[in-house]
Design a protein around this motif. Structure first.
Motif, short mmCIF file in Angstrom:
data_model
loop_
_atom_site.label_atom_id
_atom_site.label_comp_id
_atom_site.label_asym_id
_atom_site.label_seq_id
_atom_site.Cartn_x
_atom_site.Cartn_y
_atom_site.Cartn_z
N SER A 1 36.35 41.70 42.35
CA SER A 1 36.86 41.14 41.12
C SER A 1 37.37 42.25 40.22
N CYS A 2 38.35 41.91 39.41
CA CYS A 2 38.89 42.85 38.43
C CYS A 2 39.11 42.07 37.14
N ARG B 1 45.64 42.37 25.29
CA ARG B 1 46.56 41.30 24.95
C ARG B 1 47.77 41.31 25.90
N ALA B 2 48.49 40.24 25.87
CA ALA B 2 49.76 40.12 26.59
C ALA B 2 49.60 40.35 28.09
N PHE B 3 48.46 39.96 28.63
CA PHE B 3 48.24 40.20 30.05
C PHE B 3 49.22 39.42 30.91
N SER B 4 49.78 38.33 30.38
CA SER B 4 50.68 37.51 31.19
C SER B 4 51.96 38.23 31.56
N THR B 5 52.22 39.37 30.93
CA THR B 5 53.43 40.13 31.25
C THR B 5 53.18 41.21 32.29
N TYR B 6 51.97 41.27 32.80
CA TYR B 6 51.61 42.33 33.73
C TYR B 6 51.68 41.88 35.18
N ARG B 7 51.86 42.87 36.03
CA ARG B 7 51.64 42.73 37.47
C ARG B 7 50.39 43.52 37.79
N MET B 8 49.53 42.93 38.59
CA MET B 8 48.29 43.58 39.00
C MET B 8 48.41 44.07 40.43
N GLY B 9 47.86 45.24 40.66
CA GLY B 9 47.87 45.79 42.01
C GLY B 9 46.47 46.18 42.45
N TRP B 10 46.24 46.09 43.74
CA TRP B 10 45.02 46.62 44.34
C TRP B 10 45.43 47.80 45.23
N GLY C 1 47.73 45.35 47.83
CA GLY C 1 48.39 44.09 47.53
C GLY C 1 48.63 43.97 46.04
N THR C 2 49.36 42.90 45.67
CA THR C 2 49.73 42.72 44.28
C THR C 2 49.88 41.25 43.93
N ILE C 3 49.75 40.95 42.64
CA ILE C 3 49.96 39.60 42.14
C ILE C 3 50.51 39.68 40.73
N SER D 1 44.09 36.49 44.34
CA SER D 1 44.24 35.32 43.49
C SER D 1 43.86 35.71 42.06
N LYS D 2 44.07 34.79 41.15
CA LYS D 2 43.76 35.07 39.74
C LYS D 2 43.19 33.84 39.07
N ARG D 3 42.45 34.10 38.02
CA ARG D 3 41.94 33.01 37.19
C ARG D 3 42.27 33.38 35.76
N ASP D 4 43.31 32.75 35.22
CA ASP D 4 43.84 33.15 33.93
C ASP D 4 42.80 33.05 32.82
N ALA D 5 42.02 31.99 32.81
CA ALA D 5 41.07 31.77 31.72
C ALA D 5 40.03 32.89 31.65
#
Length: 125
Positions: free
Chosen positions: A21-22, A27-36, A49-51, A71-75
């Motif tokens: 988990s990460c 703020r403004a996390f919706s504008t990011y790309r996440m990478g592992w 990988g990335t999402i 995968s992600k869980r926005d909340a």
């Protein structure tokens, strides 16, 4: 300021599964790309990988395709790395990272501005 905290690393046997988990704060996390990414002794840190937060679009390194799922869980502002059929070569420190979605290549660790502290995964044969 963005902070990333990984968890879920463990020592397992070949063939086992783990979920990392990460949690992202800021703020403004919706504008990011996440990478592992992962690093192992004697090897350079490599892309796993990335999402994207915005669409949930994913992509994976060939070495993990079909075995790992992001995968992600926005909340919860949490990104997950589900790892199945683990092999000894999957051992290493796993890091999550964040970058502005539109900046740089998603496989290029240099494009990521924010990094977590890493979590250790050890797979015994």
């Amino acid at each position: 300021q963005v902070q990333l905290v990984e968890s879920g690393g463990d020592s397992v046997q070949a063939g086992d599964s783990l979920r990392l988990s990460c949690v992202l704060s800021g703020r403004a996390f919706s504008t990011y790309r996440m990478g592992w990414f992962r690093s192992a002794p004697g090897k350079e840190r490599e892309f796993v990988g990335t999402i994207t937060w915005s669409s949930g679009s994913t992509d994976y390194a060939d070495a993990v395709k079909g075995r790992f799922t992001i995968s992600k869980r926005d909340a919860r502002k949490t990104v997950y790395l589900q790892m199945n059929s683990l092999q000894p070569d999957d051992s290493g420190i796993y890091y999550c990272a964040a970058k502005t979605e539109t900046y740089g290549s998603y496989a290029d660790q240099g494009a990521y501005s924010y990094w977590g502290q890493g979590t250790q995964v050890t797979v015994a044969s």
